[in-house]
Each structure stands twice: as C-alpha cells, then as structure tokens.
Design a protein around this motif. Structure first.
Motif, PDB file in Angstrom:
ATOM      1  N   PHE A  30      32.943   6.532  61.132  1.00  9.55           N
ATOM      2  CA  PHE A  30      32.051   5.864  60.169  1.00  9.55           C
ATOM      3  C   PHE A  30      31.867   6.759  58.952  1.00  9.55           C
ATOM      4  O   PHE A  30      31.745   7.975  59.082  1.00  9.55           O
ATOM      5  N   THR A  32      29.291   7.538  55.882  1.00 11.79           N
ATOM      6  CA  THR A  32      27.939   7.254  55.403  1.00 11.79           C
ATOM      7  C   THR A  32      27.708   8.042  54.124  1.00 11.79           C
ATOM      8  O   THR A  32      28.296   9.113  53.938  1.00 11.79           O
ATOM      9  N   PHE A  44      31.429  10.391  60.310  1.00  9.01           N
ATOM     10  CA  PHE A  44      30.948  10.568  61.676  1.00  9.01           C
ATOM     11  C   PHE A  44      31.979   9.961  62.628  1.00  9.01           C
ATOM     12  O   PHE A  44      32.293   8.776  62.539  1.00  9.01           O
ATOM     13  N   ALA A  46      32.743   8.482  65.821  1.00 10.96           N
ATOM     14  CA  ALA A  46      32.018   7.884  66.957  1.00 10.96           C
ATOM     15  C   ALA A  46      32.913   7.881  68.201  1.00 10.96           C
ATOM     16  O   ALA A  46      32.499   8.316  69.272  1.00 10.96           O
ATOM     17  N   PRO A  65      26.029   7.722  78.123  1.00  9.39           N
ATOM     18  CA  PRO A  65      24.746   8.149  77.571  1.00  9.39           C
ATOM     19  C   PRO A  65      24.387   7.365  76.308  1.00  9.39           C
ATOM     20  O   PRO A  65      25.267   6.823  75.636  1.00  9.39           O
ATOM     21  N   SER A  66      23.107   7.319  76.024  1.00  5.14           N
ATOM     22  CA  SER A  66      22.613   6.560  74.892  1.00  5.14           C
ATOM     23  C   SER A  66      23.285   7.013  73.590  1.00  5.14           C
ATOM     24  O   SER A  66      23.415   8.213  73.343  1.00  5.14           O
ATOM     25  N   GLY A  67      23.736   6.060  72.804  1.00  2.18           N
ATOM     26  CA  GLY A  67      24.310   6.377  71.494  1.00  2.18           C
ATOM     27  C   GLY A  67      25.735   6.904  71.531  1.00  2.18           C
ATOM     28  O   GLY A  67      26.246   7.386  70.519  1.00  2.18           O
ATOM     29  N   CYS A  68      26.419   6.788  72.685  1.00  2.00           N
ATOM     30  CA  CYS A  68      27.756   7.410  72.761  1.00  2.00           C
ATOM     31  C   CYS A  68      28.834   6.566  72.075  1.00  2.00           C
ATOM     32  O   CYS A  68      29.888   7.075  71.711  1.00  2.00           O
ATOM     33  N   GLY A  69      28.596   5.276  71.941  1.00  5.82           N
ATOM     34  CA  GLY A  69      29.608   4.459  71.271  1.00  5.82           C
ATOM     35  C   GLY A  69      30.017   3.217  72.051  1.00  5.82           C
ATOM     36  O   GLY A  69      31.046   2.597  71.764  1.00  5.82           O
ATOM     37  N   LYS A  70      29.193   2.813  73.009  1.00  6.21           N
ATOM     38  CA  LYS A  70      29.519   1.648  73.845  1.00  6.21           C
ATOM     39  C   LYS A  70      29.602   0.371  73.002  1.00  6.21           C
ATOM     40  O   LYS A  70      30.557  -0.398  73.109  1.00  6.21           O
ATOM     41  N   SER A  71      28.569   0.175  72.155  1.00  7.87           N
ATOM     42  CA  SER A  71      28.568  -1.047  71.329  1.00  7.87           C
ATOM     43  C   SER A  71      29.715  -1.025  70.327  1.00  7.87           C
ATOM     44  O   SER A  71      30.303  -2.068  70.026  1.00  7.87           O
ATOM     45  N   THR A  72      30.028   0.166  69.818  1.00  6.59           N
ATOM     46  CA  THR A  72      31.136   0.263  68.868  1.00  6.59           C
ATOM     47  C   THR A  72      32.438  -0.146  69.556  1.00  6.59           C
ATOM     48  O   THR A  72      33.243  -0.902  68.997  1.00  6.59           O
ATOM     49  N   GLU A 186      24.609  -5.245  76.722  1.00  8.16           N
ATOM     50  CA  GLU A 186      23.314  -5.085  77.399  1.00  8.16           C
ATOM     51  C   GLU A 186      22.549  -6.409  77.500  1.00  8.16           C
ATOM     52  O   GLU A 186      21.418  -6.514  77.010  1.00  8.16           O
ATOM     53  N   HIS A 219      23.040  -0.084  80.999  1.00  8.23           N
ATOM     54  CA  HIS A 219      22.496   1.262  81.241  1.00  8.23           C
ATOM     55  C   HIS A 219      22.125   1.404  82.711  1.00  8.23           C
ATOM     56  O   HIS A 219      21.621   2.446  83.115  1.00  8.23           O
TER      57      HIS A 219
HETATM   58  N1  LIG Z   1      27.702   1.391  60.922  1.00  4.81           N
HETATM   59  C1  LIG Z   1      27.514   2.648  61.319  1.00  4.81           C
HETATM   60  N2  LIG Z   1      27.525   3.657  60.415  1.00  4.81           N
HETATM   61  C2  LIG Z   1      27.354   4.935  60.814  1.00  4.81           C
HETATM   62  N3  LIG Z   1      27.196   5.313  62.096  1.00  4.81           N
HETATM   63  C3  LIG Z   1      27.196   4.356  63.034  1.00  4.81           C
HETATM   64  C4  LIG Z   1      27.344   2.966  62.705  1.00  4.81           C
HETATM   65  N4  LIG Z   1      27.303   2.237  63.846  1.00  4.81           N
HETATM   66  C5  LIG Z   1      27.116   3.132  64.851  1.00  4.81           C
HETATM   67  N5  LIG Z   1      27.056   4.383  64.367  1.00  4.81           N
HETATM   68  C6  LIG Z   1      26.882   5.610  65.144  1.00  4.81           C
HETATM   69  O1  LIG Z   1      27.913   5.633  66.129  1.00  4.81           O
HETATM   70  C7  LIG Z   1      27.395   6.140  67.351  1.00  4.81           C
HETATM   71  C8  LIG Z   1      27.651   5.137  68.454  1.00  4.81           C
HETATM   72  O2  LIG Z   1      26.805   4.018  68.258  1.00  4.81           O
HETATM   73  P1  LIG Z   1      26.753   2.810  69.302  1.00  4.81           P
HETATM   74  O3  LIG Z   1      25.706   1.863  68.852  1.00  4.81           O
HETATM   75  O4  LIG Z   1      28.130   2.289  69.479  1.00  4.81           O
HETATM   76  O5  LIG Z   1      26.293   3.569  70.627  1.00  4.81           O
HETATM   77  P2  LIG Z   1      25.791   2.944  72.021  1.00  4.81           P
HETATM   78  O6  LIG Z   1      26.386   3.777  73.096  1.00  4.81           O
HETATM   79  O7  LIG Z   1      26.063   1.484  72.065  1.00  4.81           O
HETATM   80  O8  LIG Z   1      24.219   3.202  71.881  1.00  4.81           O
HETATM   81  P3  LIG Z   1      23.008   2.695  72.829  1.00  4.81           P
HETATM   82  O9  LIG Z   1      23.249   3.235  74.186  1.00  4.81           O
HETATM   83  O10 LIG Z   1      21.808   3.339  72.201  1.00  4.81           O
HETATM   84  O11 LIG Z   1      22.989   1.201  72.752  1.00  4.81           O
HETATM   85  C9  LIG Z   1      25.922   6.448  67.126  1.00  4.81           C
HETATM   86  O12 LIG Z   1      25.779   7.814  66.841  1.00  4.81           O
HETATM   87  C10 LIG Z   1      25.572   5.614  65.915  1.00  4.81           C
HETATM   88  O13 LIG Z   1      24.546   6.215  65.162  1.00  4.81           O
END
Ligand SMILES: Nc1ncnc2c1ncn2[C@@H]1O[C@H](COP(=O)(O)OP(=O)(O)OP(=O)(O)O)[C@@H](O)[C@H]1O
Length: 289
Positions: A30, A32, A44, A46, A65-72, A186, A219
């Motif tokens: 990403f 920013t 960044f 991801a 873990p939270s924020g690791c990139g699952k949704s991405t 989720e 989760h």
């Molecule tokens: N559009 C974006 N621009 C910049 N960084 C992003 C963007 N989308 C996600 N990120 C970053 O990428 C990383 C992965 O985000 P993501 O939402 O995929 O994690 P996740 O595992 O689904 O989180 P959670 O468990 O909290 O739902 C995070 O650090 C997030 O801040």
C-alpha cells in the motif's frame, strides 16, 4: 495432525485440476501519503510472497493475528483489490476484478437499508441476471429465504431485524446469485456468542447442501475447527505470509460436540493457539520496541 506443504514451485497453470483458486508469489504494497499536505510518500508491505492452493468444494478458513492482512488477501481473491505482484487465478483464469462467480458476505451485513429483506435479495439477483423472469426471481428469492429460515421476515427492513437475522439475509443474498465461491469476512464477528453458535450450525447445514467452496476469515479457533476442511494460518504483518495450512479431518456432517471428541481436535486446537499466541506476542513486542 496433517500440515499441507506450500505449493511454491508449480505455477497456477501447472497446478492440479482440483485447485480452484491459486495464488503464487502474491504481495500487496500500500502507498500512503504523509507529511504536511501529503508531500511524503510511504509504502507499507501488507502481504509478501503468498502461495496458496484452494481446492474445489473445500471450506477454508483464514486465521491470523489482528491486522495481519486477512481482509486484504480475501479482497484480492474477490477482485476488489489488485495484488502488487504475483499471480491470482480462479479456474485457471486470472482474477482481474469482482464477478458474480464470487459471492461476498461482510461482517457489517452491507444491506440496503431502504429495501425489504426480499428486495435486498432480488436486487442482487436482478443486477447479476438482468434478463431473469419475474417468476424465476420470485422463486429464487423464496428458496433462499427458506434456506436461511427467514420467510416470515421477507417484508421487513434491515433495521427491524436482529444482527443474526441481518447476517442470514447477507448469506441468502450471496448464495442467491449462485456463485462458485462464497467469500466471508468475519461474518459472525458482530454477533453475540449464542447467535454466533446458531449461525455456525446453520452455515454447516447449508454448506452440506451446496458444498460450494467457502473462504472465510475468522478470529475464532473453535469456529474454524467446526467448519473447515483446511485452516490457513497467517503470520503477523507487515509482510505477512502463510505459516501453515492445517488439514481438519473431522467427518461430516459435523456438530460441535462430536468435533470436540475427535482424537485430532486437541492437537489442532493447541497448534492454533500456540501460533496465534506467538504471532500476537511478536506484534505486541514490536509495538513496544
Ligand atoms: N488501503 C490501505 N492503505 C494502507 N494500508 C492498508 C490499507 N488497507 C489495509 N492496510 C493495512 O494493511 C494491513 C492489513 O490489513 P487487513 O485489514 O487486511 O488486516 P486483517 O488481518 O484483516 O485485520 P483484522 O484482523 O483487524 O480484521 C494493516 O496494517 C492495515 O493497516
């Protein structure tokens, strides 16, 4: 306990015919803007070097873990986000954007608040199949409302429904368009424990009927063990990857009591707990350092 090996060496086109979704060397970076007036650019990483095979008719969960990139990762498979590098294919064709072959279910339901339950489902159907006859539309809406036990709520608006009912509408809407794959981010995350338990059982029952490929973020270790054929365990970010893919051998149809009595249950649960503890601890340590 069986841990699948990662398919690093075959390209998606060389992958076995049993593979429906294939990722090779996938990364997501990403960009920013920071600084005064957004003058500085920051990147960044991801996801880094994701290699993954998802087979037809498997129920696959992604945990990490939270924020690791699952949704991405899910978003890349949905075609809502493009990978920065690597190859992403479904049925040996590149994924270049969203399509009706992939149905999405979101944590926040994403229903149209001004439409009734049946209108929400019909709207999705009409969008994907504009030539469908009114009789057919009516039949499919009815069938899917029956499937999620919501016939009595057909004329209600989302604000008149509980969270569990709203998510049933979300699931019915996603399945009504008859996708090849159901992608769920989720889906039960906003629900209380009891409703979540009921919906997990409902998803298991619906999945037994359709056996469509499902890729679901969760989760919850117990939820993953109840529902999955395979569990993808991700490492912490940044530059998250896939640590292990666990095979879940419990026979189907499943119920949570039989699953918990299975001889493999304990080892799988411990492996997941240890992984999540280790990765989450590393995230916390990095935050403090
Ligand atoms: N559009 C974006 N621009 C910049 N960084 C992003 C963007 N989308 C996600 N990120 C970053 O990428 C990383 C992965 O985000 P993501 O939402 O995929 O994690 P996740 O595992 O689904 O989180 P959670 O468990 O909290 O739902 C995070 O650090 C997030 O801040």
């Amino acid at each position: 306990m069986t841990v699948s090996t990662q398919p690093e060496f075959l390209t998606c086109l060389e992958a076995p015919d049993t593979v429906q979704v294939c990722l090779r060397g996938v990364s997501k970076v990403f960009s920013t803007k920071t600084g005064l007036f957004g003058t500085k650019k920051k990147t960044f990483v991801a996801l880094e070097n994701i290699n993954l095979n998802i087979e037809y008719n498997n129920f696959v969960t992604i945990i990490g873990p939270s924020g690791c990139g699952k949704s991405t990762l899910l978003s890349i498979i949905a075609g809502l986000t493009s990978a920065t590098t690597g190859s992403v294919m479904m049925n040996k064709e590149p994924i270049t954007g969203p399509g009706p072959d992939r149905g999405m279910v979101f944590q926040n339901y994403a229903l149209m608040p001004w439409m009734t339950v049946e209108e929400n489902i019909r709207f999705a159907l009409e969008t994907v199949y504009p030539k469908m006859s009114p009789t057919q539309l009516k039949r499919i809406v009815k069938e899917h409302l029956q499937m999620v036990n919501l016939e009595g709520a057909a004329k209600k608006h989302p604000h008149e429904l509980s969270g569990g009912m709203r998510q049933r509408v979300g699931i019915a809407r996603a399945l009504a368009i008859n996708p090849d794959i159901l992608l769920m981010d989720e889906p039960f995350g906003a629900l209380d424990a009891l409703t979540r338990g009921f919906l997990q059982e409902e998803i298991e029952r619906i999945w037994e009927e359709h056996r469509k490929t499902v890729i679901m973020i969760t989760h919850s270790i117990d939820e993953a063990l109840l529902l999955s054929d395979k569990i993808i365990m991700m490492t912490k970010g940044p530059a998250a990857g896939i640590a292990q893919v666990l095979d879940v051998p419990f026979p189907r149809p499943r119920n949570r009591f039989e699953v918990e009595d299975h001889p493999a249950y304990h080892d799988l649960k411990v492996a997941m707990e240890e992984h999540l503890y280790r990765e989450t601890r590393a995230v916390e340590e990095a935050r403090v350092a």
